[in-house]
Enzyme design. Sequence first.
Site, PDB file in Angstrom:
ATOM      1  CG  ASP A 119      15.967 -15.464 -20.860  1.00 35.41           C
ATOM      2  OD1 ASP A 119      15.848 -15.341 -22.119  1.00 35.41           O
ATOM      3  OD2 ASP A 119      16.853 -14.722 -20.075  1.00 35.41           O
ATOM      4  CG  ASP A 122      26.595 -14.751 -23.974  1.00 35.57           C
ATOM      5  OD1 ASP A 122      25.984 -13.868 -24.853  1.00 35.57           O
ATOM      6  OD2 ASP A 122      26.322 -15.866 -23.811  1.00 35.57           O
TER       7      ASP A 122
END
Length: 249
Positions: A8, A129
């Site tokens: 990330d 998500d």
Amino acid sequence: MRIIPAIDLKDGQCVRLFKGDMDQNTVYSDNPGETAKQWAEQGAERMHVVDLNGAFAGEPVNADAIAAIRKAITIPMQLGGGIRTLETLQKLFNLGVDFAILGSVAARDPELVFRACEQFPGRISVGIDARDGKVAVEGWAETTDLNAVDLAKKFEDAGVAEIIFTDIARDGTLTGPNVAATRLMAESATIPVIASGGVSCLADIQALLENSGPYPNGNRISGVITGKAIYDGRLDLAAAIALSRRWEN
């Protein structure tokens, strides 16, 4: 089932967030290329990269870090975060990204997913998500009324390569993946599902393998993404990959 390490990116650094909160981040490395190389050397067959700044900006921001990762590894790289247009997709593929993940835009503009799959066949995944089964968008800052499974089913005929399903409540928490919700996603839709969020140890990998299918609809859980657990040393990436390979054989 592929074991996929996550990188990330925030401000050019490798970080992990807690439940997707940009203010609750831990910096693990300021050298994304070296980090990617480390995971590849442990046997990873694919790299999962998220441009966190991009997710909020609505366009990729960490191009230099992405290029550094591409230069450091030869395995395929999938990237998500801030991809909203076909033009951006083309730029990322020109950078050397192999697979692109469409997240918020898949919920906002499903037609773009169909166009992207047509223009870049086999290279488009959809990131779903979910918070309590509902789709979250814009870097998880907003929860919609869309049911996660319903959104996945919408793309069954689009040519989407995989669904990357993240349970936000588990992400970065090391509390174990939501196996039941991931399995429901794979049993309900016909697009292979990659599990994400909460993986903490080898037992979590085992639990996903035991529930990976194939199911009556022919679908399966095709992979799992791990981040914090491998950075904190709770999960040995090479051991997880070996376990998955033994299971497949």
